[in-house]
Structure formats: structure tokens, C-alpha cells
Design a protein around this motif. Structure first.
Motif, mmCIF file in Angstrom:
data_model
loop_
_atom_site.group_PDB
_atom_site.id
_atom_site.type_symbol
_atom_site.label_atom_id
_atom_site.label_comp_id
_atom_site.label_asym_id
_atom_site.label_seq_id
_atom_site.Cartn_x
_atom_site.Cartn_y
_atom_site.Cartn_z
ATOM 1 N N GLU A 260 0.803 -1.209 0.000
ATOM 2 C CA GLU A 260 0.000 0.000 0.000
ATOM 3 C C GLU A 260 0.845 1.273 0.000
ATOM 4 O O GLU A 260 0.473 2.256 -0.604
ATOM 5 C CB GLU A 260 -0.966 -0.020 1.178
ATOM 6 N N GLY A 261 2.014 1.218 0.629
ATOM 7 C CA GLY A 261 2.930 2.353 0.627
ATOM 8 C C GLY A 261 2.228 3.682 0.826
ATOM 9 O O GLY A 261 1.495 3.883 1.792
ATOM 10 N N MET A 266 -2.976 8.461 1.390
ATOM 11 C CA MET A 266 -3.713 9.356 0.504
ATOM 12 C C MET A 266 -5.123 8.843 0.250
ATOM 13 O O MET A 266 -5.433 7.696 0.545
ATOM 14 C CB MET A 266 -2.986 9.468 -0.830
ATOM 15 N N GLY A 267 -5.931 9.681 -0.358
ATOM 16 C CA GLY A 267 -7.250 9.264 -0.814
ATOM 17 C C GLY A 267 -7.979 8.461 0.243
ATOM 18 O O GLY A 267 -8.241 8.924 1.342
ATOM 19 N N GLN A 268 -8.267 7.211 -0.097
ATOM 20 C CA GLN A 268 -9.030 6.326 0.782
ATOM 21 C C GLN A 268 -8.075 5.530 1.668
ATOM 22 O O GLN A 268 -8.193 4.311 1.753
ATOM 23 C CB GLN A 268 -9.857 5.356 -0.043
ATOM 24 N N THR A 313 4.517 -3.827 -9.292
ATOM 25 C CA THR A 313 4.841 -3.825 -10.713
ATOM 26 C C THR A 313 5.710 -5.024 -11.079
ATOM 27 O O THR A 313 6.604 -5.399 -10.312
ATOM 28 C CB THR A 313 5.518 -2.497 -11.130
ATOM 29 N N ILE A 314 5.412 -5.636 -12.227
ATOM 30 C CA ILE A 314 6.304 -6.647 -12.763
ATOM 31 C C ILE A 314 7.003 -6.065 -13.975
ATOM 32 O O ILE A 314 6.467 -5.184 -14.652
ATOM 33 C CB ILE A 314 5.597 -7.985 -13.090
ATOM 34 N N ARG A 315 8.223 -6.486 -14.195
ATOM 35 C CA ARG A 315 9.010 -5.907 -15.271
ATOM 36 C C ARG A 315 9.917 -6.913 -15.948
ATOM 37 O O ARG A 315 10.297 -7.908 -15.355
ATOM 38 C CB ARG A 315 9.797 -4.684 -14.813
ATOM 39 N N VAL A 316 10.244 -6.587 -17.189
ATOM 40 C CA VAL A 316 11.124 -7.436 -17.986
ATOM 41 C C VAL A 316 12.134 -6.538 -18.684
ATOM 42 O O VAL A 316 11.813 -5.433 -19.110
ATOM 43 C CB VAL A 316 10.299 -8.255 -19.019
ATOM 44 N N ASN A 348 1.153 4.145 -5.708
ATOM 45 C CA ASN A 348 2.384 3.568 -5.204
ATOM 46 C C ASN A 348 3.266 3.030 -6.327
ATOM 47 O O ASN A 348 4.465 2.884 -6.173
ATOM 48 C CB ASN A 348 2.029 2.442 -4.232
ATOM 49 N N TYR A 349 2.659 2.719 -7.453
ATOM 50 C CA TYR A 349 3.444 2.328 -8.634
ATOM 51 C C TYR A 349 3.890 3.574 -9.392
ATOM 52 O O TYR A 349 5.071 3.879 -9.479
ATOM 53 C CB TYR A 349 2.634 1.373 -9.521
#
Lengths: 430, 195
Positions: A260-261, A266-268, A313-316, A348-349
Motif C-alpha cells: 500500500e505504501g 492518501m485518498g481512501q 509492478t512486474i518488469r522485464v 504507489n506504482y
């Protein structure tokens, strides 16, 4: 070969030659023996809902279409027409009954089968459709919704290849009651760096956090938690998982706060915290007591799949020669998260990672500057130091694999040892 | 932050402004904004924003066109290529004054490594179209920005800004901005700048 990879990586992995990152000859060997012989991440199951749904991607520099066939199965084919080689699909994703080559309109089904050759009826001999279908990626398997493909048919099954990495993957990809999904198209950007820098960063280089990202991370509770409970694990040489393993009696809220960071602020924020706590209250049923205590940070599957758990996040890391990399990054979200919570989690992303991220811009710059340093040929006989924590990694009663402190660089040493072994083995006359 | 996934103004509702003094005023506003940003006066730039600013940069991808729309302009509409926000899209940035202030303040810290040394930028704002709204203006404008960092890292940014400007105590302020960039694979060091 004229370059001897044994001279590029020391036996214990603690000394890595700068040429590993800059040599064109090394890069050609990598394409053949690393990208040609390993399981490479292709797509997530959430991207395919009905026949014809597809995404395009790469295996190294080889363009690939991953699509759901008319039979509901997933297929991966090389994106190049059998007739003249043009890409038969030129979009990032979507749904299509046919992939059509623009040049002469040869067309293919989502599973790669050649179905139409418009010129055929004007000539005497028909085209052998079976033989001229798109070349299929010979192996395609999935684990917890993650589809991996391999260009080498003889590779071991994906589950064996992952080994104990499965425990760590489960703690994220099986943590949520209804799994996770990938949202939208990937964010893609070109970095003037070697493809292995983003990879080693995500295998376990959490130690750079308070320094490179000092403006946001230095002297924060997050860093204190990392130093208290953080481990760099190597579940199997080549793979890595940096985690915080929270105490058995930890406040559930401190364990649940994995993704959640900033969203919690923020927000909700209150709703986000409640959602995470709800997930945590049943997590052990899905991933066991030990798994539920894992609060991950960065994961890597050899050679180039990464999960940045803390920022969803996933990354390549798609290589484009020794000095360029296309970094692709997807936002991942729990499938059952309510709409307003999904939006808050995205903060957070995108605020921190991806091409506009506050932290990612510092990483991209560092990787580019590392590539500059690697090109100083006067320093070719001075290898990089990968010795932090050498020999200090050990076993842990609860966590599989070799386990070291959060500053132990064994994740990188094991990556480069495996990298060297694979190239060495590949170059041996069979 | 709740996201609004669509452009709040449709083209048909917009009333073009023809008064030269208004158009000049808007253009001067943009030139001043560009100068502040090129001079790295990021904190001063925050003063050009309304407190309820909605600032976003959609991501842009290559979609598969909808065959039902063939033969119409909708078939290749730029908006089909954008992920703006909401729970089912992945934009590059959805920000407000608070998050932009974090970026602005961070840039001046000694250990903000991506800004230290800072890039040298030059912004060019063109194709300004101005439309009247109830309490201000809606505009389209194009930007070109050169970016130079370290000794020889040189890049060019280009895109369109879709803005809503509001009159606040006699001053123009930006209350909404959407930045449409022109890449698929972004060949630039960062999209984390002020556009």
C-alpha cells in the motif's frame, strides 16, 4: 570464440569484468545461450479472457505474439510472416481473429496456423499451410498465472526450473483470495544501459535504497524495518528474492502493509489499510504460516523477470545490444480490490516507479552511468567488486534457499556464476 | 485521488476565443511558465496551479482498431491509444498539487541524484488554441522540449497539452492538464519532469 567467459566472472562470483556489460561478442553469446535457452516471461493469464485476445512481446530480440486460440489454449508464435518475414501483428494488444501480413495478406489464426494465401488460387500448386504456419515457441508453461516460454525445446519443466523460487512467488501471486491481474499495456522505455543492470537491481539490490534514493528513503521506518527483518535470499542460483520476514508475533497490520505504501496516506487510506488487513487475515490459508509472514520487496527469475512487490509492478528487461535495454513495466493489482482501492494502490506504482517514477528516474540514470564506467577500456583489468557479504549467506529455518542479510550481494554472485556456466556449457563442442 | 477517465470538454461544446488580447494573454502565460521551468524555478511554478489541480500524463500504446469503426475517424482516434486513469487503466502519472510539490521540493536536495547536476532544458510552446469556459479557458497547445544532461546526453520531448485555465483573483492558473506524449517505447531518460 575469442573471448573466454571464464575470465569475466571469478569462480566465487565476487569479481565481474566490465566487459560483461559492454562486449558485443559477449552479447551475441548471451542471445544464443541465455535468451535462447532459458524460460522467459511472456504474459499474465489475466491478459487473455476470450479467444483471439493477444499481446505482443519479445524473447530477447525475437518478436513474439502470445494469444488465446479458438480452443481457449494459450499459444506463443514468432511474429514474422513465413512468406517475407514482416511482422503479422503490429499492435501491442487486443483481440483479433486473424493476424494478417500487410505485404501479400497471408493470414494466420491466433494459434499461428496459416489459413489464407490470397495468391494461391492463381497458381497451380497450393502452399503447404502446415509447414508455413508461424513458427511456434516450442515450450510454453505457466506458474501461478505467469506464462513463460522457452525457445529451446529440451528445457526442464518450468516448476523444476523455478525450484524453491515457487515459495517466494506464491507469497505474492497466491496471497490474494482471487489472485492478481495485470492492468493495461506495459510502460516501455529505452535506457542506455546493459540489460543485466535492471535485472540485478531487482534480484536483491535493496542495499542501494537509502543511498541512491536517499531523498525519500534515508532514515525512514521502512529502512529500519528492512535492516531489522530484511533478507536477501537465493532460492536457487540465478533467482533471487529480497524480503522482510516479519516476526511471528508482529502486529498483523505491520505484515499486511506490503503493497500500500503511499496509498495508505492518501485518498481512501483507511479503506486501503482495511483491505490489506482483510487479505492478511486469510493469507496463511493460501500460502502457509511462514508464507504469510513474508513481506516481499524485489524478486527476480533468471534471466530477466522481476517483481517489485512493494510497488505493485512486474518488469522485464529486453536487451537491445550490449548498451541499450527496453525496460517494460506492468501495473499489477489484486483482482478483487474494489475500484477506489485499485486507484489508490496505483499511486504507489506510478509516483515512484515506471518511466515517470521519482525513484525509477534515479535507477535509470545510475544504470546509464554504470554503462559509461564499464566502457573505460583502461580499466578492463580491474573487475567490479561484488564481494559484499561473501560467504556470510547461510540457511534459515523457515526460508528456503541460501539466506543473507539485506546488504549481502550473493544474489548477484550466483546470477553471474550461472550466467558464466550457461555460456561456457553452450560453447563447448557437443 | 479519484480519476476522471475522459476529457471533460468535448470539442463541440467549446467556444473559440477570437479576441487577440486574450489569446496573447494566454500565450504570455505559457511563455512565462516555460521560462520558470527552464530556469528550474519549480517552486515558483507551483504558484501557477490551482489547489484542486488535476494533472495527468496518460500512457500511450498501439491498440488494435475496432473493425466496427472502420471508415470513420473514430477508427484511428488518438484517444483510443491513451490510458488516462481509473481502476482499469495504467496511466504514467495522475498527480495533484501535493505530489507535484514533493517532486518540486525534492529536486533541490543534495542527494536527489537524478537532478544533481540538473538537466538543461528548453521548452517551446506552439499551436495555442484558446476556448472560453464558464470561469476561464480551455486550451490545446503543443510543446517541444530539448533536454541535455551530463556532458553529452541529449534528447527531445514532444507532445500536446490539453489544459483548463481558471481565473483566480485576476490571475490565470492551471486547474487541469493532460499531457499527450508521442512515443510507444519512450526514448527519453524520464517522464518525471514538469510538462
Amino acid at each position: 570464440m575469442s573471448i573466454d567467459v571464464r575470465t569475466l566472472v571469478s569462480d566465487d562470483g565476487s569479481e565481474i569484468s566490465r566487459k560483461v556489460f559492454t562486449s558485443e561478442e559477449v552479447y551475441q553469446l548471451e542471445k544464443k545461450h541465455i535468451f535462447g535457452k532459458n524460460w522467459l516471461y511472456l504474459a499474465h493469464e489475466s491478459q487473455f479472457k476470450k479467444p483471439g485476445d493477444f499481446v505482443t512481446t519479445y524473447m530477447g530480440e525475437t518478436p513474439v505474439i502470445v494469444a488465446m486460440g479458438d480452443d481457449g489454449e494459450i499459444y506463443a508464435s514468432i511474429n514474422s510472416c513465413s512468406h517475407r518475414g514482416l511482422p503479422v501483428c503490429r499492435t501491442d494488444m487486443g483481440n483479433s481473429k486473424r493476424f494478417i501480413c500487410p505485404y501479400h495478406n497471408w493470414s494466420y489464426k491466433p494459434d499461428g496456423e496459416l489459413v489464407t494465401v490470397p495468391q494461391e488460387r492463381k497458381v497451380t500448386r497450393p502452399v503447404d499451410k502446415k509447414k508455413n504456419s508461424l513458427r511456434r515457441v516450442p515450450r510454453l508453461e505457466s506458474y501461478r498465472g505467469l506464462y513463460f516460454g522457452c525457445l529451446y525445446a529440451g528445457i526442464e519443466p518450468l516448476e523444476d526450473y523455478l525450484g524453491d523460487m515457487r515459495f517466494y512467488l506464491d507469497t505474492f501471486f497466491n496471497r490474494f483470495p482471487n489472485g492478481v491481474e495485470v492492468v493495461g499495456a506495459p510502460h516501455k522505455w529505452l535506457i542506455h544501459a546493459n540489460w543485466k543492470l535492471p535485472v540485478e537491481n531487482q534480484l536483491g539490490d535493496v542495499g542501494h535504497g537509502p543511498f541512491l534514493h536517499g531523498t525519500l528513503l534515508a532514515n525512514t521506518p521502512a529502512m529500519a524495518e528492512l535492516e531489522n527483518y530484511g533478507f536477501n535470499t537465493v532460492p536457487k542460483p540465478g533467482h533471487g528474492a529480497a524480503v522482510r520476514y516479519m516476526p511471528e508475533d508482529a502486529n498483523p497490520a505491520d505484515v499486511a502493509w506490503g503493497i500500500e505504501g503511499m496509498a495508505a496516506l492518501m485518498g481512501q487510506g483507511e479503506a486501503v489499510r482495511e483491505y490489506c488487513l482483510n487479505v492478511q487475515s486469510t493469507a496463511a490459508q493460501r500460502i502457509g504460516e511462514n508464507g504469510a509472514r513474508v513481506k516481499g520487496l524485489t524478486y527476480g527469475v533468471f534471466p530477466h523477470f522481476s517483481l517489485l512487490w512493494s510497488n505493485s509492478t512486474i518488469r522485464v528487461s529486453h536487451p537491445r545490444g550490449p548498451g541499450q535495454v527496453e525496460y517494460w513495466s506492468w501495473w499489477v493489482v489484486p483482482t478483487d480490490a474494489p475500484e477506489h482501492i485499485r486507484e489508490d494502490l496505483r499511486v504507489n506504482y506510478t509516483n515512484f516507479f515506471g518511466p515517470a517514477g521519482l525513484l525509477e528516474q534515479e535507477d535509470s540514470d545510475a544504470w546509464n552511468l554504470q554503462y559509461r564506467g564499464s566502457n573505460i577500456d583502461y580499466m578492463d583489468d580491474v573487475p567490479y567488486n561484488y564481494s559484499l557479504g561473501l560467504g556470510e549467506e547461510t540457511t534459515h529455518p523457515d526460508l528456503p534457499g541460501k539466506v543473507g542479510s539485506c546488504y549481502n550481494e550473493h544474489y548477484a554472485r550466483q546470477f553471474y556464476i550461472k550466467w558464466r556456466e550457461q555460456i561456457e556449457k553452450g560453447e563447448q563442442p557437443s | 485521488m479519484t480519476a476522471q477517465a475522459t476529457n471533460p470538454h468535448s470539442e463541440a461544446e467549446l467556444i473559440p476565443v477570437t479576441a487577440v488580447e486574450i489569446i496573447t494573454r494566454v500565450q504570455q502565460f505559457y511563455y512565462r511558465e516555460a521560462r520558470l521551468l527552464d530556469n528550474r524555478q519549480y517552486q515558483s511554478w507551483l504558484g501557477l496551479l490551482t489547489d484542486d489541480l488535476d494533472y495527468r500524463i496518460p500512457s500511450r500504446f498501439i491498440p488494435t482498431p475496432d473493425p466496427q469503426q472502420r471508415g470513420t475517424e473514430a477508427y484511428h482516434a488518438v484517444d483510443n491509444e491513451l490510458e488516462r486513469g481509473g481502476p482499469y487503466q495504467a496511466p504514467l502519472r495522475v498527480e495533484n498539487v501535493f505530489t507535484l510539490a514533493i517532486r518540486a521540493d525534492r529536486a533541490f536536495k543534495v542527494n536527489a541524484w537524478a537532478d544533481n547536476p540538473p538537466p538543461r532544458t528548453r521548452r517551446f510552446i506552439t499551436n495555442v488554441e484558446v476556448f472560453k469556459t464558464a470561469d476561464g479557458y480551455q486550451t490545446y497547445n503543443n510543446f517541444m522540449m530539448t533536454y541535455s544532461r551530463h556532458d553529452n546526453a541529449n534528447f527531445t520531448y514532444s507532445g500536446q497539452r490539453r489544459d483548463t485555465l481558471r481565473e483566480v483573483d485576476g490571475e490565470l492558473k492551471i486547474s487541469r492538464r493532460e499531457v499527450i506524449h508521442d512515443w510507444n517505447v519512450m526514448a527519453i531518460p524520464t517522464m518525471g519532469l514538469f510538462f
